[in-house]
Design a protein around this motif. Structure first.
Motif, PDB file in Angstrom:
ATOM      1  N   SER A 348       0.820  -1.212   0.000  1.00 52.54           N
ATOM      2  CA  SER A 348       0.000   0.000   0.000  1.00 52.54           C
ATOM      3  C   SER A 348       0.854   1.261   0.000  1.00 52.54           C
ATOM      4  CB  SER A 348      -0.933   0.008   1.217  1.00 52.54           C
ATOM      5  OG  SER A 348      -0.190   0.018   2.428  1.00 52.54           O
ATOM      6  N   THR A 351       1.848   1.995  -4.198  1.00 53.91           N
ATOM      7  CA  THR A 351       0.759   2.129  -5.161  1.00 53.91           C
ATOM      8  C   THR A 351       0.352   0.776  -5.740  1.00 53.91           C
ATOM      9  OG1 THR A 351       1.883   4.193  -5.755  1.00 53.91           O
ATOM     10  CG2 THR A 351      -0.125   3.695  -6.927  1.00 53.91           C
ATOM     11  N   GLU A 354      -4.104  -1.293  -3.793  1.00 55.93           N
ATOM     12  CA  GLU A 354      -5.441  -1.524  -4.322  1.00 55.93           C
ATOM     13  C   GLU A 354      -5.513  -2.828  -5.103  1.00 55.93           C
ATOM     14  OE1 GLU A 354      -5.094   2.883  -3.676  1.00 55.93           O
ATOM     15  OE2 GLU A 354      -3.817   1.305  -4.490  1.00 55.93           O
ATOM     16  N   THR A 398     -10.211   1.812  -4.327  1.00 52.15           N
ATOM     17  CA  THR A 398      -9.623   3.049  -4.834  1.00 52.15           C
ATOM     18  C   THR A 398     -10.309   4.262  -4.217  1.00 52.15           C
ATOM     19  OG1 THR A 398      -9.064   1.974  -6.922  1.00 52.15           O
ATOM     20  CG2 THR A 398      -9.088   4.383  -6.906  1.00 52.15           C
ATOM     21  N   GLY A 401      -9.403   5.563  -0.727  1.00 53.69           N
ATOM     22  CA  GLY A 401      -8.246   6.434  -0.569  1.00 53.69           C
ATOM     23  C   GLY A 401      -8.553   7.915  -0.680  1.00 53.69           C
ATOM     24  N   ARG A 405      -6.683  10.695   1.672  1.00 57.91           N
ATOM     25  CA  ARG A 405      -5.558  11.125   0.838  1.00 57.91           C
ATOM     26  C   ARG A 405      -4.553  11.983   1.597  1.00 57.91           C
ATOM     27  NH1 ARG A 405      -4.145  15.462  -2.894  1.00 57.91           N
ATOM     28  NH2 ARG A 405      -2.729  14.602  -4.483  1.00 57.91           N
ATOM     29  N   ASP A 408      -2.790   9.925   4.270  1.00 54.93           N
ATOM     30  CA  ASP A 408      -1.921   8.922   3.656  1.00 54.93           C
ATOM     31  C   ASP A 408      -0.639   9.556   3.127  1.00 54.93           C
ATOM     32  OD1 ASP A 408      -3.601   6.830   4.206  1.00 54.93           O
ATOM     33  OD2 ASP A 408      -4.529   6.771   2.232  1.00 54.93           O
ATOM     34  N   LYS A 413       2.149   7.000   2.610  1.00 54.90           N
ATOM     35  CA  LYS A 413       1.412   5.897   2.009  1.00 54.90           C
ATOM     36  C   LYS A 413       0.983   6.295   0.605  1.00 54.90           C
ATOM     37  CE  LYS A 413      -2.303   2.649   3.183  1.00 54.90           C
ATOM     38  NZ  LYS A 413      -3.352   2.333   4.173  1.00 54.90           N
ATOM     39  N   THR A 415      -1.190   5.492  -1.989  1.00 56.12           N
ATOM     40  CA  THR A 415      -2.369   4.905  -2.616  1.00 56.12           C
ATOM     41  C   THR A 415      -2.550   5.530  -3.999  1.00 56.12           C
ATOM     42  OG1 THR A 415      -3.833   6.582  -1.709  1.00 56.12           O
ATOM     43  CG2 THR A 415      -3.446   4.625  -0.359  1.00 56.12           C
TER      44      THR A 415
END
Length: 506
Positions: A348, A351, A354, A398, A401, A405, A408, A413, A415
């Motif tokens: 995660s 990328t 997901e 998706t 996220g 956002r 993350d 992170k 995503t």
């Protein structure tokens, strides 16, 4: 224990006053250190007259009340229910005292923003008098005042309300009934000898917390996908009652539990920063909200992992001639599931999360059902069944996220939403939803998969609804926000690709 009894009736010689004093006396008998605060005796302006309540200087009585709240382990609010909620005296007290810097604070750290609860080591209980029968207030009126005090006020500051006791109907009560109420209030105070909540309530709360941490709402689809694979391999519903089927599901169940709990530990930083967490995103929050500590989560994840290994070994003992492909699936699925957040994979953060979630909750689970029940992994059937299912998971994971956002990105992170922005995430969600429907319909029309009945055509309008929703509510966003409607549409979309073949194969 230190308890502060707050009498919030404007008249200290009221029934509420008698209840508050009875509670105090009972707590003193139990050896509790008790202070008593009658709001009617305080001199303070009930109104916030500055733009921010923290900018208005506290009167001496409020400053003393604030210090008493800091001192207390347990707060007891005794007040009448007027017009469905608290009296103005208590509302004014909350407005003035429960202010930024004392009860809570907002923070900005890099791209992360959120709220800290500053009184989260405190518990509370409510003693509320009312003229309406308590059952009417609770079940018909839906307890608006209690909900406001518990959730929007005390809960916002991190204070957990352990108990609410109603006394009513006051207007129709007899002298004997009131004496019984006073005795009950005294008993509640004496009960503090064993802590702010009963043993039964404590066990029930801990059980609710554990269930919340496991996020059981996401498990049924795993059973559906697994059952689809098992039915495709055997062509008989008898497979669903076999020992190897349930051993395999035990493995999947405990692997999911180990994954969810380990994710809570690994994602703590992003969950802590997340100001837009909801029922579908941001984790269970049990660690962030201090409902469980990291040691408990680690112990739970470890126990679930050990159980998954035990069930995996049982699968290998029961799988017969498919032992080698079954072993490869057991190891591969475990590595990918745990590798969503755990090192060394941490997918995660690269990328790939997901795609990882989509595969481990669809195609690979279908393959497990197919192979564990004796199917040949080289047969195209389970792959064809799993492909549209995999695509159908991608819109929801998706979109998850989007609210996360900012948090993350601050936690590193990566995503899809964090790397490609809201528009990129919207494009992926819309594209994969349409692709899932198109692939499933194509497989049905071609006859390659007979498990898709005519109901599969309904995935097309559902996919178009998702595409419209993400275009309308996600594209063009300039900041994260909750998108619960989009999440519900995306999560329900997945069901078509599991339930339809399950019904057809059964």
């Amino acid at each position: 224990m230190r308890a502060l009894v707050v009498l919030a009736h404007p008249r200290t010689d009221s029934l509420c006053g008698d209840l508050a004093r009875a509670y105090r006396d009972g707590a003193l008998e139990a050896g509790v250190d008790v202070r008593f605060l009658a709001l009617a005796d305080l001199e303070f302006d009930h109104d916030v007259r500055t733009e921010c309540s923290s900018a208005q200087p506290l009167e001496d009585d409020l400053a003393e009340a604030e210090s008493l709240i800091r001192w207390a382990d347990h707060l007891v609010f005794v007040y009448p229910n007027w017009w469905g909620t608290m009296p103005a005296l208590l509302k004014g007290f909350f407005d003035r005292v429960f202010r930024p810097g004392f009860a809570f604070e907002f923070y900005e750290e890099g791209e992360g923003a959120g709220r800290r609860e500053l009184l989260d080591d405190t518990t509370a209980e409510l003693l509320v008098t009312m003229d309406v029968p308590p059952w009417v207030y609770r079940w018909i009126q839906r307890a608006p005042g209690t909900n406001a005090v518990k959730g929007a006020t005390l809960g916002f500051a991190g204070i957990r309300t352990t108990r609410t006791t109603y006394f009513g109907s006051v207007e129709d009560s007899s002298l004997d009934e009131r004496r019984t109420w006073l005795s009950r209030a005294a008993d509640l105070g004496r009960g503090l000898e064993n802590g702010p909540e009963s043993r039964t309530r404590r066990i029930a709360r801990q059980a609710r917390t554990a269930v919340g941490a496991l996020r059981l709402q996401f498990y049924p689809m795993a059973w559906v996908a697994y059952a689809v694979g098992a039915l495709a391999a055997t062509g008989s519903t008898a497979a669903l009652s076999s020992a190897v089927f349930w051993a395999g599901f035990g493995f999947l169940l405990f692997l999911e539990a180990a994954t969810v709990l380990s994710n809570e530990l690994a994602d703590y930083e992003t969950d802590r920063r997340n100001a837009f967490a909801g029922p579908f995103t941001g984790g269970s929050r049990v660690l962030v909200d201090d409902e469980l500590d990291s040691r408990a989560l680690l112990a739970g994840a470890t126990a679930a992992g050990v159980a998954a290994v035990a069930f995996g070994l049982a699968v290998l003992g029961l799988a017969g001639g498919s032992t080698v492909p079954a072993a490869l699936l057991l190891v591969g699925l475990s590595a990918l599931a745990l590798g969503y957040t755990l090192p060394p994979l941490r997918l995660s953060y690269r990328t790939l999360g997901e795609l990882d979630v989509a595969a481990t909750h669809s195609l690979l689970v279908v393959l497990c059902g197919y192979v564990f029940l004796g199917g040949d992994a080289t047969n195209p059937l389970p792959w064809l069944l799993g492909a549209p299912m995999l695509l159908s998971v991608l819109p929801s994971i998706t979109m998850a996220g989007v609210p996360d956002r900012r948090a993350d990105r601050a936690a590193g992170k990566e995503t899809i939403a964090a790397r490609f922005g809201f528009d990129g995430a919207a494009a992926v969600a819309a594209g994969t939803a349409v692709a899932a429907a198109a692939v499933a319909v194509g497989l049905h029309l071609s006859g390659a998969v007979t498990a898709y009945g005519p109901l599969i055509y309904l995935t097309v309008p559902h996919a178009l609804v998702i595409a419209w929703l993400v275009r309308d509510r996600v594209r063009g966003l300039d900041a994260p926000r909750r998108i619960d409607g989009v999440m519900i549409a995306s999560l329900t979309f997945i069901a078509w690709f599991g339930v339809v073949p399950l019904v057809e194969l059964a």
